[in-house]
Write a protein that holds these residues in place. Structure first.
Motif, PDB file in Angstrom:
ATOM      1  N   ARG A 153      30.634 -26.229 -19.555  1.00  0.00           N
ATOM      2  CA  ARG A 153      31.587 -25.265 -20.085  1.00  0.00           C
ATOM      3  C   ARG A 153      31.075 -23.853 -19.846  1.00  0.00           C
ATOM      4  O   ARG A 153      29.880 -23.597 -19.974  1.00  0.00           O
ATOM      5  N   ALA A 154      31.976 -22.955 -19.524  1.00  0.00           N
ATOM      6  CA  ALA A 154      31.618 -21.554 -19.257  1.00  0.00           C
ATOM      7  C   ALA A 154      30.535 -21.468 -18.188  1.00  0.00           C
ATOM      8  O   ALA A 154      29.673 -20.612 -18.222  1.00  0.00           O
ATOM      9  N   ALA A 155      30.598 -22.375 -17.218  1.00  0.00           N
ATOM     10  CA  ALA A 155      29.552 -22.436 -16.196  1.00  0.00           C
ATOM     11  C   ALA A 155      29.635 -21.271 -15.225  1.00  0.00           C
ATOM     12  O   ALA A 155      28.738 -21.086 -14.414  1.00  0.00           O
ATOM     13  N   GLU A 156      30.701 -20.499 -15.289  1.00  0.00           N
ATOM     14  CA  GLU A 156      30.884 -19.439 -14.297  1.00  0.00           C
ATOM     15  C   GLU A 156      30.166 -18.146 -14.669  1.00  0.00           C
ATOM     16  O   GLU A 156      29.990 -17.266 -13.845  1.00  0.00           O
ATOM     17  N   LEU A 157      29.725 -18.001 -15.915  1.00  0.00           N
ATOM     18  CA  LEU A 157      29.081 -16.765 -16.329  1.00  0.00           C
ATOM     19  C   LEU A 157      27.731 -16.598 -15.633  1.00  0.00           C
ATOM     20  O   LEU A 157      26.924 -17.524 -15.635  1.00  0.00           O
ATOM     21  N   PRO A 158      27.472 -15.453 -15.034  1.00  0.00           N
ATOM     22  CA  PRO A 158      26.204 -15.235 -14.305  1.00  0.00           C
ATOM     23  C   PRO A 158      25.087 -14.859 -15.255  1.00  0.00           C
ATOM     24  O   PRO A 158      24.515 -13.780 -15.185  1.00  0.00           O
ATOM     25  N   TRP A 159      24.767 -15.759 -16.142  1.00  0.00           N
ATOM     26  CA  TRP A 159      23.814 -15.474 -17.207  1.00  0.00           C
ATOM     27  C   TRP A 159      22.474 -16.154 -16.964  1.00  0.00           C
ATOM     28  O   TRP A 159      21.688 -16.359 -17.863  1.00  0.00           O
ATOM     29  N   ARG A 160      22.201 -16.523 -15.718  1.00  0.00           N
ATOM     30  CA  ARG A 160      20.913 -17.093 -15.365  1.00  0.00           C
ATOM     31  C   ARG A 160      20.124 -16.008 -14.624  1.00  0.00           C
ATOM     32  O   ARG A 160      20.668 -15.356 -13.741  1.00  0.00           O
ATOM     33  N   PHE A 161      18.881 -15.841 -15.012  1.00  0.00           N
ATOM     34  CA  PHE A 161      18.061 -14.807 -14.391  1.00  0.00           C
ATOM     35  C   PHE A 161      16.747 -15.414 -13.919  1.00  0.00           C
ATOM     36  O   PHE A 161      16.223 -16.332 -14.540  1.00  0.00           O
ATOM     37  N   ALA A 162      16.223 -14.877 -12.812  1.00  0.00           N
ATOM     38  CA  ALA A 162      14.940 -15.363 -12.314  1.00  0.00           C
ATOM     39  C   ALA A 162      14.215 -14.261 -11.567  1.00  0.00           C
ATOM     40  O   ALA A 162      14.834 -13.299 -11.108  1.00  0.00           O
ATOM     41  N   ALA A 163      12.896 -14.418 -11.483  1.00  0.00           N
ATOM     42  CA  ALA A 163      12.092 -13.508 -10.676  1.00  0.00           C
ATOM     43  C   ALA A 163      12.373 -13.817  -9.214  1.00  0.00           C
ATOM     44  O   ALA A 163      12.272 -14.970  -8.792  1.00  0.00           O
ATOM     45  N   ARG A 164      12.735 -12.796  -8.466  1.00  0.00           N
ATOM     46  CA  ARG A 164      13.091 -13.036  -7.083  1.00  0.00           C
ATOM     47  C   ARG A 164      11.907 -13.604  -6.312  1.00  0.00           C
ATOM     48  O   ARG A 164      10.782 -13.133  -6.435  1.00  0.00           O
ATOM     49  N   GLY A 165      12.169 -14.610  -5.522  1.00  0.00           N
ATOM     50  CA  GLY A 165      11.158 -15.147  -4.639  1.00  0.00           C
ATOM     51  C   GLY A 165      10.216 -16.145  -5.275  1.00  0.00           C
ATOM     52  O   GLY A 165       9.397 -16.722  -4.583  1.00  0.00           O
ATOM     53  N   SER A 166      10.301 -16.343  -6.586  1.00  0.00           N
ATOM     54  CA  SER A 166       9.392 -17.291  -7.213  1.00  0.00           C
ATOM     55  C   SER A 166       9.689 -18.709  -6.749  1.00  0.00           C
ATOM     56  O   SER A 166      10.840 -19.123  -6.685  1.00  0.00           O
ATOM     57  N   ARG A 167       8.650 -19.433  -6.446  1.00  0.00           N
ATOM     58  CA  ARG A 167       8.836 -20.817  -5.991  1.00  0.00           C
ATOM     59  C   ARG A 167       8.780 -21.783  -7.167  1.00  0.00           C
ATOM     60  O   ARG A 167       8.840 -22.988  -6.993  1.00  0.00           O
ATOM     61  N   GLN A 182      16.641 -10.881 -19.513  1.00  0.00           N
ATOM     62  CA  GLN A 182      16.070 -10.249 -18.324  1.00  0.00           C
ATOM     63  C   GLN A 182      14.659  -9.736 -18.584  1.00  0.00           C
ATOM     64  O   GLN A 182      13.784  -9.825 -17.728  1.00  0.00           O
ATOM     65  N   ASP A 183      14.441  -9.204 -19.797  1.00  0.00           N
ATOM     66  CA  ASP A 183      13.122  -8.662 -20.114  1.00  0.00           C
ATOM     67  C   ASP A 183      12.073  -9.755 -20.302  1.00  0.00           C
ATOM     68  O   ASP A 183      10.873  -9.497 -20.195  1.00  0.00           O
ATOM     69  N   LEU A 184      12.518 -10.963 -20.596  1.00  0.00           N
ATOM     70  CA  LEU A 184      11.564 -12.052 -20.802  1.00  0.00           C
ATOM     71  C   LEU A 184      10.946 -12.525 -19.493  1.00  0.00           C
ATOM     72  O   LEU A 184       9.867 -13.120 -19.484  1.00  0.00           O
ATOM     73  N   ILE A 185      11.622 -12.263 -18.371  1.00  0.00           N
ATOM     74  CA  ILE A 185      11.055 -12.631 -17.073  1.00  0.00           C
ATOM     75  C   ILE A 185       9.749 -11.855 -16.882  1.00  0.00           C
ATOM     76  O   ILE A 185       9.727 -10.640 -17.000  1.00  0.00           O
ATOM     77  N   GLY A 186       8.671 -12.586 -16.623  1.00  0.00           N
ATOM     78  CA  GLY A 186       7.376 -11.952 -16.455  1.00  0.00           C
ATOM     79  C   GLY A 186       6.497 -12.077 -17.687  1.00  0.00           C
ATOM     80  O   GLY A 186       5.288 -11.898 -17.601  1.00  0.00           O
TER      81      GLY A 186
END
Length: 194
Positions: free
Chosen positions: A166-180, A15-19
């Motif tokens: 595998r383990a595709a259900e984990l919500p471990w993807r993060f992104a900057a909101r609204g980025s295109r 999460q901290d790496l975003i930006g």
DNA sequence: CATGGGATTGACT
DNA sequence: GTCAATCCCATGC
């Protein structure tokens, strides 16, 4: 950013790496999408244990883990957590910052939105290849630096990881909101802050 | 030593 | 929406 930044739970670092800014070979971009991987779940290469391939994952934090996917694409990861723990953050997408013309040359494309909007695309745009596996992310050929003005406090969205079986259900993807510039549009209703 | 699958992309229907 | 391309390496005989 030194090893201390990466010597933390992989979900925090993701999460901290975003930006933050990634720079290599005359081009750079702002990280707008990441995914966390940890040896405790089967989607991670480190799940199989320490092998010649996964060695960097178990090494000290703050190091690049670059590997080839589908025989074609190089994917860039940042190794996290203390040495001995297999964990890394996959850099999935960038917003192009500098060296746009170099990126276009390397990618053979014009639109800025298509230059780094995917894990295999950004490595091509930044000329990152397998040679950079296990190289440091601070003071090495690849440089990761703190967010520029305006990116220190980015609003995040979380969701399931992409393209894995595998383990595709984990919500471990993060992104900057609204980025295109993200690799895939975020599904509706997936706006929970992380 | 042989084999199969993968954290993707881009071209085609 | 579907499908092939293509290489490293983990796994199995």
């Amino acid at each position: 950013m030194g090893p201390d930044f990466y010597d933390r739970p992989v979900l925090e670092v993701a999460q901290d790496l975003i930006g933050c800014v990634v720079a290599h070979a005359g081009a750079s971009g702002i990280i707008v999408e990441t995914e966390a991987y940890h040896h405790s779940e089967p989607a991670c290469h480190a799940y199989a244990g320490l092998t010649a391939r996964t060695k960097p994952l178990f090494g000290p934090p703050g190091v690049a883990y670059v590997y080839r996917s589908y025989g074609i694409h190089a994917l860039l990861n940042a190794v996290c957590e203390p040495a001995g723990v297999g964990a890394a953050v996959l850099i999935r997408a960038l917003e192009p910052l500098d060296g746009l013309e170099l990126m276009r040359e390397r990618r053979g494309l014009e639109p800025a939105l298509d230059l780094c909007s995917g894990p295999g695309k950004l490595t091509q745009a930044l000329a990152i290849d397998l040679e950079l596996n296990a190289s440091p992310l601070d003071g090495g050929p690849i440089e990761l630096t703190p967010p520029p003005p305006g990116w220190e406090e980015v609003e995040l969205v979380a969701g399931p990881r992409i393209g894995i079986t595998r383990a595709a259900e984990l919500p471990w993807r993060f992104a900057a909101r609204g980025s295109r510039n993200v690799s895939k549009p975020w599904p509706r209703g997936q706006r929970d802050a992380a």
